[in-house]
Design a protein around this motif. Structure first.
Motif, PDB file in Angstrom:
ATOM      1  N   PRO A  16      40.937  43.849  45.276  1.00  0.00           N
ATOM      2  CA  PRO A  16      40.297  42.857  46.134  1.00  0.00           C
ATOM      3  C   PRO A  16      38.787  42.784  45.974  1.00  0.00           C
ATOM      4  CG  PRO A  16      41.948  44.084  47.350  1.00  0.00           C
ATOM      5  CD  PRO A  16      41.769  44.793  46.041  1.00  0.00           C
ATOM      6  N   ASP A  60      37.355  36.166  49.668  1.00  0.00           N
ATOM      7  CA  ASP A  60      38.471  35.420  50.239  1.00  0.00           C
ATOM      8  C   ASP A  60      39.067  34.500  49.175  1.00  0.00           C
ATOM      9  OD1 ASP A  60      40.293  34.077  51.755  1.00  0.00           O
ATOM     10  OD2 ASP A  60      38.830  33.003  52.990  1.00  0.00           O
ATOM     11  N   SER A  62      42.105  32.923  49.660  1.00  0.00           N
ATOM     12  CA  SER A  62      43.216  32.218  50.310  1.00  0.00           C
ATOM     13  C   SER A  62      43.359  30.785  49.803  1.00  0.00           C
ATOM     14  CB  SER A  62      43.031  32.226  51.831  1.00  0.00           C
ATOM     15  OG  SER A  62      41.775  31.665  52.190  1.00  0.00           O
ATOM     16  N   GLU A  65      45.040  30.947  46.525  1.00  0.00           N
ATOM     17  CA  GLU A  65      46.442  31.336  46.672  1.00  0.00           C
ATOM     18  C   GLU A  65      47.315  30.144  47.054  1.00  0.00           C
ATOM     19  OE1 GLU A  65      49.275  34.472  49.156  1.00  0.00           O
ATOM     20  OE2 GLU A  65      47.088  34.579  49.341  1.00  0.00           O
ATOM     21  N   THR A 108      50.990  38.499  48.128  1.00  0.00           N
ATOM     22  CA  THR A 108      49.553  38.302  47.925  1.00  0.00           C
ATOM     23  C   THR A 108      48.896  39.479  47.225  1.00  0.00           C
ATOM     24  OG1 THR A 108      49.440  36.917  49.905  1.00  0.00           O
ATOM     25  CG2 THR A 108      47.362  37.829  49.080  1.00  0.00           C
ATOM     26  N   TYR A 112      46.505  39.317  42.232  1.00  0.00           N
ATOM     27  CA  TYR A 112      45.064  39.282  42.009  1.00  0.00           C
ATOM     28  C   TYR A 112      44.661  38.821  40.615  1.00  0.00           C
ATOM     29  CZ  TYR A 112      43.737  40.788  46.579  1.00  0.00           C
ATOM     30  OH  TYR A 112      43.527  40.804  47.924  1.00  0.00           O
ATOM     31  N   HIS A 119      39.890  31.687  40.538  1.00  0.00           N
ATOM     32  CA  HIS A 119      38.577  31.767  41.179  1.00  0.00           C
ATOM     33  C   HIS A 119      37.470  31.604  40.135  1.00  0.00           C
ATOM     34  CE1 HIS A 119      35.803  32.831  44.371  1.00  0.00           C
ATOM     35  NE2 HIS A 119      35.287  33.811  43.648  1.00  0.00           N
TER      36      HIS A 119
END
Length: 288
Positions: A16, A60, A62, A65, A108, A112, A119
């Protein structure tokens, strides 16, 4: 139990935080000021290291995702449809569907790698070009990363004789699978990623480069597996670091995003690879 704890540590405590380093790097690439940034000096003087800090905040992901999950059903169906022999063999088709579902690990905490790629893409792409079609294309490429990684994981578990992967029974350990079939399954997932690349990115000017980077990372990671079978003496630590398997995978998440956004400057790729090597060493130390 130790394997389970190590697995949880890998996913909850380390990954993360990795996107924050990519965020810094992508920002530098996007602004084209990588030669004069605070992190780097000139090519002649060499490269400074990114200031790794285990207390960095989580990023973050999200939004990424949500995008990633939205295309998964269509992608799985597309891979199945590429194998025409499955149309008249429902038993084999169901098995292939199970193979994809079981090994994609869509929780989740296990997403990654594709999330980091997506990202990176959003950070590097010009805001005016972030259309729904472009984002869908990036999501497909993100799932290619996941498929190739899953292919490698299946083989890695067989070699390591692992019983658990991602907090569940390793694929080859399932009673209806076994080692021999699992090796074929690993190739199925790799081929699935290649099908997606060709179907959706063949008109991209840098499809060849992305394709090559995917295959190169897959090939080099397999070779690193051979090195990891050996027992290294403590005095050979430097030799081991030259074959740290994560470095090929970590850089691939950046290089393919760079090609997708038409960033082809060789110097930027060289610097990006050097920094990703540092990230991989940091990651390897944290995990071990």
């Amino acid at each position: 139990m130790l394997k389970v704890l190590k697995n949880c540590f890998l996913n909850y405590r380390v990954f993360p935080k990795i996107p924050s380093y990519y965020r810094d790097l992508c920002s530098l690439v996007q602004k084209k000021n990588i030669r004069t940034s605070n992190y780097l000096c000139t090519r002649k003087e060499g490269l400074h290291k990114l200031p790794f800090d285990s207390n960095r905040p989580f990023v973050d992901l999200s939004a990424e995702e949500g995008l990633l999950r939205s295309v998964l059903p269509a992608i799985s169906e597309e891979i199945i449809e590429e194998y025409f022999i499955l149309k008249d063999n429902s038993e084999l088709r169901d098995r292939c569907v199970k193979l994809i579902d079981y090994n994609q690990n869509i929780e989740t905490k296990f997403l990654y790698a594709p999330l980091i790629f997506l990202h990176n893409y959003k950070l590097l792409e010009k805001p005016s070009l972030l259309s729904d079609e472009k984002l869908k294309q990036a999501c497909i490429l993100a799932w290619c990363h996941k498929l190739i990684h899953s292919s490698l994981i299946i083989v890695d578990d067989i070699v390591d004789k692992s019983e658990i992967r991602y907090n569940k029974t390793a694929w080859y350990q399932l009673t209806d699978i076994g080692k021999d079939a699992a090796i074929v399954d690993a190739a199925f997932l790799l081929n699935g990623a290649i099908f997606l690349l060709q179907n959706h990115l063949r008109s991209h000017p840098h499809e060849y480069s992305m394709h090559k980077h995917f295959l190169r990372a897959h090939a080099l990671l397999n070779l690193c597996g051979i090195s990891e079978m050996k027992k290294f003496n403590i005095n050979e630590l430097e030799k081991y670091q030259t074959t740290v398997d994560t470095k090929f995978y970590i850089f691939n998440l950046l290089s393919t995003a760079m090609f997708l956004t038409n960033v082809t400057d060789g110097y930027l790729h060289e610097v990006g690879e050097e920094i990703c090597n540092d990230i991989s060493r940091f990651l390897k130390i944290q995990v071990r």
